[in-house]
Design an enzyme around this catalytic site. Sequence first.
Site: not given
Length: 235
Positions: A139, A143
């Site tokens: 994650y 990002k």
Amino acid sequence: MDLNAMEENYRQKNRTCFILGASGETGKALLKEIVERNIFSSITLIGRRQLTFEDKAYENLVQKVVDFEKLDEYAEVFQGHDVGYCCLGTTKAKAGAEGFVRVDHDYVLKSAELAKAGGCSHFHLESSKGADKTSSFLYLKTKGQVEAEIEDLGFERFSIYRPAVLLVDREESRPAEWVARKFLCAVSSVLPSMSIPITAVARAMVVDTLTDGEQKVEILENKAIYNLGKIGDKE
């Protein structure tokens, strides 16, 4: 900081914007802020489906439906906008690891590329606290990677928002979640590094738009977002 004066000054520039992810929680809050403040001459929503609104304040919105798997075929949709807001995102739990990367990296990056080619000068990206392209967590790594790759596109101005836990004011079917949210809301005003109301993120994105950026690329961590998000609140 006189928000009303800033808004009036910005209106004189007759600028246009697009929003990606207006059906999501941040996108909804952002759209509401932008519509209520009436700072753009035109607002375009770009998404997978047409959205419906009951409030007449939304009747002049332009909506463009696209297939994110074939974004190159919709390049014209991204042309002619001065400002772009990207609130696209999903989770690994909802879409699986592959689906998460496709949305949060591939769709976001391709949209940014088309926006840059279409003349967008100020691009806003909702990212996440802890975003880091070298992270071992998918994650945070994803990002961080998309942040870096969009930075390389060379927008005149690129604003990155890294909020912590997002607090959404909505009815919950599970009492435990309701209690947790109320607790975090109370904590956020004392320790703004842990969480943040989604409305504060939306307000921060608008206030940042209205200000003259001192840097070409700016990263707003949770506390900075929280402080910007308080501007204009009634005492």
